[in-house]
Design an enzyme around this catalytic site. Structure first.
Site, mmCIF file in Angstrom:
data_model
loop_
_atom_site.group_PDB
_atom_site.id
_atom_site.type_symbol
_atom_site.label_atom_id
_atom_site.label_comp_id
_atom_site.label_asym_id
_atom_site.label_seq_id
_atom_site.Cartn_x
_atom_site.Cartn_y
_atom_site.Cartn_z
ATOM 1 N N TYR A 136 0.859 -1.185 0.000
ATOM 2 C CA TYR A 136 0.000 0.000 0.000
ATOM 3 C C TYR A 136 0.895 1.234 0.000
ATOM 4 O O TYR A 136 1.414 1.642 1.023
ATOM 5 C CB TYR A 136 -0.907 -0.036 1.224
ATOM 6 C CG TYR A 136 -2.015 0.995 1.250
ATOM 7 C CD1 TYR A 136 -2.298 1.816 0.168
ATOM 8 C CD2 TYR A 136 -2.808 1.125 2.375
ATOM 9 C CE1 TYR A 136 -3.329 2.740 0.213
ATOM 10 C CE2 TYR A 136 -3.843 2.044 2.434
ATOM 11 C CZ TYR A 136 -4.099 2.848 1.345
ATOM 12 O OH TYR A 136 -5.122 3.767 1.394
ATOM 13 N N LYS A 164 -0.609 -1.273 -4.564
ATOM 14 C CA LYS A 164 -1.650 -0.238 -4.651
ATOM 15 C C LYS A 164 -0.910 1.083 -4.741
ATOM 16 O O LYS A 164 -0.404 1.583 -3.747
ATOM 17 C CB LYS A 164 -2.568 -0.284 -3.445
ATOM 18 C CG LYS A 164 -3.725 0.692 -3.542
ATOM 19 C CD LYS A 164 -4.623 0.594 -2.333
ATOM 20 C CE LYS A 164 -5.829 1.489 -2.426
ATOM 21 N NZ LYS A 164 -5.548 2.881 -2.734
#
Length: 193
Positions: A136, A164
């Site tokens: 992330y 991500k």
């Protein structure tokens, strides 16, 4: 759960409701069940919108268990970011024991981290994982900036399945060029969100 470059899914990140400063399990279960009626492909528990940094380990374990229990056969990805590596690893264990299909890790920090420190976090975390890990990259929240070389180092670790990335540029050509640049640095099986 298959997470690869050709896999696309709708992954809603529900809020984590609190009532009287405690996790409201019934309200959260209703959120999960409501999302399932829309035909989502997976659930993203304890991401940034899930306010994971404001919850203690026991609360986070209950959120993960509740999400998995109410999602049924729909995969659940559980956020495991924390300030200490030992806490990240404990949260990864909790998420796996709860039955999560994957984990999501943002390198949370109070003081600036270098690339080697960020890499070490992911290396330590993936050592004991049995589920895929989604990196992330959220610099607006974590204040960690991933270089393309850092993406490459982390993506080569076992169980790292997806990255991500932060919001890309508005111009479609510039956005595509950015994704292509990252793609050149990571293994072909790594996907992007």
């Amino acid at each position: 759960m298959t997470i690869g470059p050709s896999h696309r899914w709708v992954l809603p990140p529900p809020l984590t409701p609190l009532r009287d400063d405690a996790f409201d399990e019934a309200a959260y279960a209703r959120l999960i069940e409501r999302l399932l009626t829309t035909g989502v492909d997976s659930i993203g528990a304890l991401g940034s919108t899930g306010s994971y940094m404001y919850l203690d380990r026991q609360e986070r374990r209950r959120v993960a268990e509740t999400a998995v229990r109410h999602a049924g056969s729909v995969p659940v990805i559980v956020g495991i970011g924390a300030l200490r590596t030992s806490h990240v690893r404990a949260l990864a264990d909790d998420a796996q024991e709860a039955g999560s299909s994957a984990v999501l890790l943002a390198p949370v920090t109070y003081q600036a981290l270098g690339d080697d420190e960020v890499f070490a976090l992911f290396e330590d975390t993936t050592a004991d994982l049995s589920v895929p890990l989604v990196v992330y990259d959220n610099p607006g929240t974590t204040h960690v900036t991933f270089s393309d070389d850092l993406y490459a180092r982390i993506a080569a670790l076992p169980h790292v399945a997806s990255i991500k990335i932060p919001g890309v540029l508005i111009d479609p050509a510039e956005a595509a060029a950015r994704v292509q640049t990252i793609r050149k640095h990571v293994p072909p099986q790594t996907s992007f969100r």
